[in-house]
Design an enzyme around this catalytic site. Structure first.
Site, PDB file in Angstrom:
ATOM      1  N   PRO A 229      72.519  15.451  56.441  1.00  0.00           N
ATOM      2  CA  PRO A 229      73.049  16.234  57.560  1.00  0.00           C
ATOM      3  C   PRO A 229      74.573  16.115  57.579  1.00  0.00           C
ATOM      4  O   PRO A 229      75.131  15.126  58.037  1.00  0.00           O
ATOM      5  CB  PRO A 229      72.406  15.574  58.789  1.00  0.00           C
ATOM      6  CG  PRO A 229      71.919  14.251  58.335  1.00  0.00           C
ATOM      7  CD  PRO A 229      71.834  14.216  56.858  1.00  0.00           C
TER       8      PRO A 229
ATOM      9  N   ILE B 137      77.297   8.098  60.315  1.00  0.00           N
ATOM     10  CA  ILE B 137      78.608   8.200  60.966  1.00  0.00           C
ATOM     11  C   ILE B 137      78.489   9.221  62.096  1.00  0.00           C
ATOM     12  O   ILE B 137      78.027  10.345  61.874  1.00  0.00           O
ATOM     13  CB  ILE B 137      79.672   8.658  59.950  1.00  0.00           C
ATOM     14  CG1 ILE B 137      79.823   7.611  58.846  1.00  0.00           C
ATOM     15  CG2 ILE B 137      81.020   8.919  60.631  1.00  0.00           C
ATOM     16  CD1 ILE B 137      80.408   8.136  57.573  1.00  0.00           C
TER      17      ILE B 137
ATOM     18  N   ASP C 282      78.128  11.951  56.504  1.00  0.00           N
ATOM     19  CA  ASP C 282      76.686  11.924  56.689  1.00  0.00           C
ATOM     20  C   ASP C 282      76.409  11.506  58.136  1.00  0.00           C
ATOM     21  O   ASP C 282      76.679  10.358  58.514  1.00  0.00           O
ATOM     22  CB  ASP C 282      76.094  10.916  55.689  1.00  0.00           C
ATOM     23  CG  ASP C 282      74.583  10.899  55.683  1.00  0.00           C
ATOM     24  OD1 ASP C 282      73.984  11.243  56.724  1.00  0.00           O
ATOM     25  OD2 ASP C 282      74.005  10.525  54.648  1.00  0.00           O
ATOM     26  N   HIS C 283      75.881  12.423  58.913  1.00  0.00           N
ATOM     27  CA  HIS C 283      75.714  12.181  60.352  1.00  0.00           C
ATOM     28  C   HIS C 283      74.622  11.139  60.643  1.00  0.00           C
ATOM     29  O   HIS C 283      74.502  10.663  61.767  1.00  0.00           O
ATOM     30  CB  HIS C 283      75.394  13.501  61.060  1.00  0.00           C
ATOM     31  CG  HIS C 283      75.854  13.540  62.492  1.00  0.00           C
ATOM     32  ND1 HIS C 283      76.401  12.458  63.130  1.00  0.00           N
ATOM     33  CD2 HIS C 283      75.862  14.540  63.401  1.00  0.00           C
ATOM     34  CE1 HIS C 283      76.704  12.773  64.368  1.00  0.00           C
ATOM     35  NE2 HIS C 283      76.388  14.035  64.564  1.00  0.00           N
ATOM     36  N   ARG C 284      73.855  10.763  59.633  1.00  0.00           N
ATOM     37  CA  ARG C 284      72.837   9.725  59.865  1.00  0.00           C
ATOM     38  C   ARG C 284      73.480   8.363  60.060  1.00  0.00           C
ATOM     39  O   ARG C 284      72.902   7.468  60.660  1.00  0.00           O
ATOM     40  CB  ARG C 284      71.883   9.637  58.656  1.00  0.00           C
ATOM     41  CG  ARG C 284      70.963  10.814  58.513  1.00  0.00           C
ATOM     42  CD  ARG C 284      70.184  10.720  57.238  1.00  0.00           C
ATOM     43  NE  ARG C 284      71.045  10.731  56.055  1.00  0.00           N
ATOM     44  CZ  ARG C 284      70.617  10.599  54.810  1.00  0.00           C
ATOM     45  NH1 ARG C 284      69.333  10.446  54.563  1.00  0.00           N
ATOM     46  NH2 ARG C 284      71.455  10.645  53.795  1.00  0.00           N
TER      47      ARG C 284
END
Ligand code: CAO
Length: 419
Positions: A213, A393, A389-391
């Site tokens: 993501p 950060i 990577d939104h998982r």
């Protein structure tokens, strides 16, 4: 003529075991220990390896047959194997000679730009993984393997299947896009092979784009003082101007930000559900080459001066363009910089290079009139685009990272980068 028969070996308790895969073809040259067939019982599945080297004359079994110890699997011709081998070696020598002449005078090393995948037809995977792939209706040969030597793991099978299907309204559909009309129906066309580097990096990019993501945050950095300093550099003894790319300063600033924000120098282990924090600072940078995009790493950048980084950037990008870089240099990075500053443009959405979790895109700097204390003054602005990577950060941390990076390249850059 030496004809060798390969029989089903002693498999302990196994009786009337079903052949679920024939992994070879008639006329194919095989080596000792190459897998020939896969057998599956209620308990497990096993691959039967060849006991000899040779060219397959006749295959006596097919998928669905039930076999026992001593049944004939196939017959081999050992002599024609030697001849085929000789022919292949002389053909290979010829190809190497012409290709080397065209590309560069030295034999190029194996170049794998981003991800190690096997380009051969036969794929290495354990019987368990093969069984798993079959159950999901996937052909293991088509699956890009992420393990050493392109070996396919269970996770690779899952990722492949996910990339091949869409689920809508509880229905699973295969993703196949067919053009309604052929291109040649609209005019003249030319067909060319996709270059090897692009063929290899393509699946890796698709995986990154579909599985991670991505969030991309754009920012503008005032680098006026840094640019003034950079263009004022000259050699004290010769009086000649010293050329250092802005990229060397940006790399130094990035390392400083990585130290401040360790989540950016990390990787995710989705199997063990852990975050791996790297204590080293190996920065990757995208290099545009005639063969395609490559992403080598510069090691231990935290221990280098800006001048040394500049030298390393030049040296490494030359090695890539001459296809002389070692394959291992494409692996083991902290974070990547993709700089289009030498070409042009402002903001873009760089794609993360897994297993890294962030990438910094850099555009071309430009002049802008800025109002400071009631006066308009010209400032040098650098456009940056940070994808993460939104998982791992979140948005606030992404914003803080950009602010800190701006400070490292801003008016106090000399103080910040010296630390
Ligand atoms: N703003 C303005 N000018 C810049 C700049 C920036 N952000 N970055 C570099 N420049 C200038 C340099 O100072 C140099 O100027 P001089 O010739 O006057 O010294 C000129 O642009 C050319 O720089 P360069 O691109 O040759 O060198 P570099 O060190 O900046 O970059 C490298 C090296 C390997 C990153 C670059 O050659 C390259 O391949 N860039 C493309 C990367 C790419 O394709 N990214 C996309 C990946 S996603 O598909």
């Amino acid at each position: 003529m030496a004809s060798t028969k390969i029989l089903v070996p002693d498999m302990g308790d196994f009786k009337d075991v079903e052949i679920i895969e024939v992994l070879v073809k008639e006329g194919q040259q095989i080596k000792k220990n190459d897998s020939l067939i896969t057998l599956e019982s209620d308990k497990s599945s096993v691959e039967v390896p060849s006991t000899h080297e040779g060219v397959i004359e006749k295959i006596n079994v097919k998928v669905g047959d039930k076999v026992n110890k001593g049944d004939l699997i196939l017959s081999l011709n050992a002599e024609s194997a030697t001849e085929q081998k000789k022919e292949a070696v002389s053909k290979q020598k010829k190809v190497e000679k012409t290709e080397i002449k065209k590309v560069n005078p030295r034999k190029p090393k194996e170049i794998i730009p981003v991800v190690p995948t096997s380009q051969t037809g036969s794929k290495s995977a354990s019987p368990k993984v093969r069984k798993f792939a079959r159950e999901l209706g996937a052909n293991v040969v088509e699956i890009p393997g992420s393990q050493r030597g392109g070996r396919v793991s269970e996770e690779d099978v899952k990722n492949f299947v996910r990339s091949q299907v869409t689920v809508s309204g509880g229905k699973v559909e295969k993703k196949v896009h067919k053009e309604e009309y052929q291109h040649e129906e609209f005019g003249e066309i030319e067909l060319k092979d996709i270059p090897r580097v692009k063929r290899l990096s393509g699946p890796h990019l698709v995986r990154s784009w579909t599985e991670i993501p991505h969030v991309t945050q754009h920012d503008e950095v005032d680098i006026t003082e840094m640019e003034r300093f950079r263009s004022s550099l000259y050699d004290y003894y010769t009086g000649e101007k010293i050329k250092v790319s802005p990229l060397a300063f940006i790399t130094k600033a990035l390392v400083s930000a990585l130290k401040r924000f360790p989540n950016f120098n990390a990787s995710i282990d989705t199997v063990k559900e852990k975050i791996i924090y790297k204590k080293y600072f190996h920065v990757g940078f995208a290099v545009d080459t005639p063969h395609g995009l490559m992403v080598p790493k510069i090691r231990d950048v935290d221990q280098m001066s800006i001048k040394e980084i500049g030298v390393a950037l030049r040296k490494t990008s030359r090695l890539c363009r001459d296809l002389k870089i070692d394959k291992k240099e494409f692996f083991g990075g902290s974070m990547t910089i993709s700089s289009l500053g030498g070409i042009g443009g402002t903001f873009f959405t760089p794609i993360i290079n897994p297993p890294e979790v962030a990438i910094l895109g850099v555009g071309k700097s430009f002049d802008r009139l800025v109002k400071i204390k009631d006066k308009f003054v010209s400032r040098k602005i650098l456009p940056i685009s940070l994808s993460y990577d939104h998982r791992i950060i979140d948005g606030a941390e992404g914003a803080r990272f950009c602010v800190y990076l701006s400070e490292c390249l801003g008016k106090d850059f000399a103080f910040k980068l010296a630390v």
